[in-house]
Design an enzyme around this catalytic site. Sequence first.
Site, mmCIF file in Angstrom:
data_model
loop_
_atom_site.group_PDB
_atom_site.id
_atom_site.type_symbol
_atom_site.label_atom_id
_atom_site.label_comp_id
_atom_site.label_asym_id
_atom_site.label_seq_id
_atom_site.Cartn_x
_atom_site.Cartn_y
_atom_site.Cartn_z
ATOM 1 N N ASP A 1 -2.808 -2.971 7.015
ATOM 2 C CA ASP A 1 -3.813 -2.381 7.924
ATOM 3 C C ASP A 1 -4.891 -3.417 8.239
ATOM 4 O O ASP A 1 -6.059 -3.222 7.938
ATOM 5 C CB ASP A 1 -4.431 -1.112 7.310
ATOM 6 C CG ASP A 1 -5.182 -1.365 6.000
ATOM 7 O OD1 ASP A 1 -4.875 -2.366 5.311
ATOM 8 O OD2 ASP A 1 -6.083 -0.565 5.663
ATOM 9 N N HIS B 1 -8.624 -9.226 -1.714
ATOM 10 C CA HIS B 1 -7.751 -8.254 -2.379
ATOM 11 C C HIS B 1 -6.266 -8.464 -2.050
ATOM 12 O O HIS B 1 -5.433 -8.678 -2.935
ATOM 13 C CB HIS B 1 -8.123 -6.823 -1.949
ATOM 14 C CG HIS B 1 -9.552 -6.469 -2.120
ATOM 15 N ND1 HIS B 1 -10.117 -6.190 -3.351
ATOM 16 C CD2 HIS B 1 -10.556 -6.322 -1.214
ATOM 17 C CE1 HIS B 1 -11.394 -5.882 -3.190
ATOM 18 N NE2 HIS B 1 -11.685 -5.961 -1.903
ATOM 19 N N ASP B 2 -5.937 -8.346 -0.762
ATOM 20 C CA ASP B 2 -4.534 -8.190 -0.369
ATOM 21 C C ASP B 2 -3.655 -9.416 -0.631
ATOM 22 O O ASP B 2 -2.476 -9.255 -0.982
ATOM 23 C CB ASP B 2 -4.449 -7.770 1.101
ATOM 24 C CG ASP B 2 -5.087 -6.406 1.331
ATOM 25 O OD1 ASP B 2 -5.164 -5.619 0.365
ATOM 26 O OD2 ASP B 2 -5.514 -6.119 2.459
ATOM 27 N N ASN C 1 -8.050 0.418 7.357
ATOM 28 C CA ASN C 1 -9.338 -0.249 7.552
ATOM 29 C C ASN C 1 -9.919 0.053 8.920
ATOM 30 O O ASN C 1 -11.129 0.236 9.072
ATOM 31 C CB ASN C 1 -9.170 -1.768 7.396
ATOM 32 C CG ASN C 1 -8.968 -2.192 5.953
ATOM 33 O OD1 ASN C 1 -9.579 -1.638 5.042
ATOM 34 N ND2 ASN C 1 -8.102 -3.172 5.739
ATOM 35 N N PHE D 1 -10.319 2.341 -2.024
ATOM 36 C CA PHE D 1 -10.122 2.774 -0.640
ATOM 37 C C PHE D 1 -8.662 3.102 -0.298
ATOM 38 O O PHE D 1 -8.366 4.178 0.232
ATOM 39 C CB PHE D 1 -10.660 1.691 0.313
ATOM 40 C CG PHE D 1 -10.426 1.980 1.767
ATOM 41 C CD1 PHE D 1 -11.244 2.868 2.460
ATOM 42 C CD2 PHE D 1 -9.387 1.368 2.460
ATOM 43 C CE1 PHE D 1 -11.034 3.141 3.805
ATOM 44 C CE2 PHE D 1 -9.164 1.633 3.800
ATOM 45 C CZ PHE D 1 -9.989 2.519 4.482
ATOM 46 N N ASN D 2 -7.725 2.188 -0.563
ATOM 47 C CA ASN D 2 -6.348 2.401 -0.116
ATOM 48 C C ASN D 2 -5.741 3.673 -0.698
ATOM 49 O O ASN D 2 -5.018 4.396 -0.015
ATOM 50 C CB ASN D 2 -5.448 1.211 -0.502
ATOM 51 C CG ASN D 2 -5.680 0.002 0.382
ATOM 52 O OD1 ASN D 2 -6.288 0.087 1.444
ATOM 53 N ND2 ASN D 2 -5.189 -1.140 -0.077
ATOM 54 N N ASP E 1 -5.888 -8.497 4.662
ATOM 55 C CA ASP E 1 -4.475 -8.326 5.036
ATOM 56 C C ASP E 1 -4.019 -9.514 5.886
ATOM 57 O O ASP E 1 -2.894 -9.999 5.747
ATOM 58 C CB ASP E 1 -4.257 -7.068 5.890
ATOM 59 C CG ASP E 1 -4.771 -5.787 5.278
ATOM 60 O OD1 ASP E 1 -3.959 -5.007 4.766
ATOM 61 O OD2 ASP E 1 -5.994 -5.544 5.339
ATOM 62 N N THR F 1 -0.299 -3.279 1.586
ATOM 63 C CA THR F 1 -1.666 -3.739 1.312
ATOM 64 C C THR F 1 -2.712 -2.817 1.948
ATOM 65 O O THR F 1 -3.885 -3.162 2.019
ATOM 66 C CB THR F 1 -1.873 -5.185 1.816
ATOM 67 O OG1 THR F 1 -1.646 -5.231 3.225
ATOM 68 C CG2 THR F 1 -0.926 -6.144 1.117
#
Length: 318
Positions: free
Chosen positions: A14, A244-245, A43, A170-171, A19, A128
Amino acid sequence: RSDFVTHRIIIDCDPGQDDAVALFLAFASPELDVLGITTVGGNVPLELTHRNARMMCDIAGSDVPVHAGCDKPMRQPLRTAEYIHGETGINGIDVFDPVTPLQAQHGVDFIIETLLAADDDSIILVPTGPLTNIGTAIDSEPAILAKIERIVLMGGAMREGGNRTPSAEFNILVDPEAADIVFRCGRPITQMGLDVTHQVLSTKERVDRIRALGNPVADATAGMIGFFERYDMSKYAAPGAPLHDPCTVAWLIRPELFTGKDCNIAIETQSELTLGHTAVDFWHVTDRPRNVHWVYQVDSDGFYDLLTERLATYGDAA
């Protein structure tokens, strides 16, 4: 080269600046054969996530097909995160109309069709973003499960709590029902939660090294990180933002950079207070099966060395 295994992967994302960096890292890694990219509302809304993924393909010179998937979670209303990623999802670079086409086939149908045509245990799914597309695919066609070698996802938290609510990342929060389906699917899962991703901070020195590479992908990466880190640096009083991703892709390429433990992880889907919580049974205090390899530590310098080394390869063709 014959000293590494090629993983056949589908990236479900996303974009989102982090990402986008994960896509750049994957495209530059000969260990990975990216069969396709599917995008999901997360996102930012779906029409922006598929555009952003196609922009990254253009910038990187990649011909990986991009499919738009689900525009909203299985049961929840869509929550987005423009306050972190900007209204485009990839603030920090100029937005343009990508040449890379959007495939006509729905992302979930692409996942199902690709898996059904594959050998057993032969494809790795790398989500992700929110798990809507993966959960929907499993729910729609359980026969795909045998084809999945592993799911390597970014989401969840244990010691780091939550980044969108006090207890949810969040995810997972965006689509807890889809996450619940994925975590109970019975296939091997590797999970990159906030406990590990908060260790890979985009310090000024690290971003300067990337910017110094001077190729279009490195420029885009440095620009996106420069925007993305403002929110987290202020929130966490940290010297940079967590990428993060890309941890998912880095784990596939260099698993030795990471430390993890097999745990049971369950998703909270009922509670208003803790919706989307990932209950990590780190000390195995229940008799629930260990369904996830929970990653909690990373060599952050090694991670940025890998990222910088791979982004440098985009200058080779110039």
